[in-house]
Design a protein around this motif. Structure first.
Motif: not given
Length: 139
Positions: A88-115
């Motif tokens: 596996n390879r990262n897309i970006a060199e550093t961690k990508s940010i999900i801001t609290a005002d993102n309309s998909q915030f909850t859905a994006l957070i729920n994708q963490v570590n899901r294979k």
């Protein structure tokens, strides 16, 4: 051990038609760089404004290693291209940010570590913020 590697290698070779590459383009509507998984047997093909970002056997994109910054009201994740045999390879060199005002915030957070549920595309803006992501669909 050798038999296991041989079987895994044969399995990888026999199922490559379901694998894909990652292409990079620009979503001018939302002002972000779009990374998409393109399957070799898919109806969705590379567009004129896209270039191959990773030409390996990729089976999807996932978010890993969640870090929450409560002071700045944001979360950070590694956006990972899942390559066959765990390379596996990262897309970006550093961690990508999900801001609290993102309309998909909850859905994006729920994708963490899901294979099991993989992502087909992720769009990152110039500040490495995740603008949106789309789940991988079966074609």
């Amino acid at each position: 051990m050798k038999k296991t590697l041989l079987v895994m290698g044969l399995l990888a070779l026999t199922t490559t038609s379901t694998f894909a590459s990652v292409v990079k383009g620009h979503d001018s509507k939302r002002g972000c760089t779009l990374y998409r998984v393109i399957h070799t047997d898919s109806k969705k093909q590379i567009q004129k404004n896209e270039t191959v970002f990773l030409n390996k056997e990729v089976y999807g994109i996932t978010f890993e290693n969640l870090a929450i910054d409560f002071d700045n009201r944001e979360a950070q994740v590694d956006v990972v291209m899942n390559v066959v045999l765990g390379l596996n390879r990262n897309i970006a060199e550093t961690k990508s940010i999900i801001t609290a005002d993102n309309s998909q915030f909850t859905a994006l957070i729920n994708q963490v570590n899901r294979k099991i549920s993989l992502l087909e595309s992720v769009c990152l803006n110039a500040n490495n913020e995740i603008v949106y992501a789309k789940a991988l669909e079966n074609n």
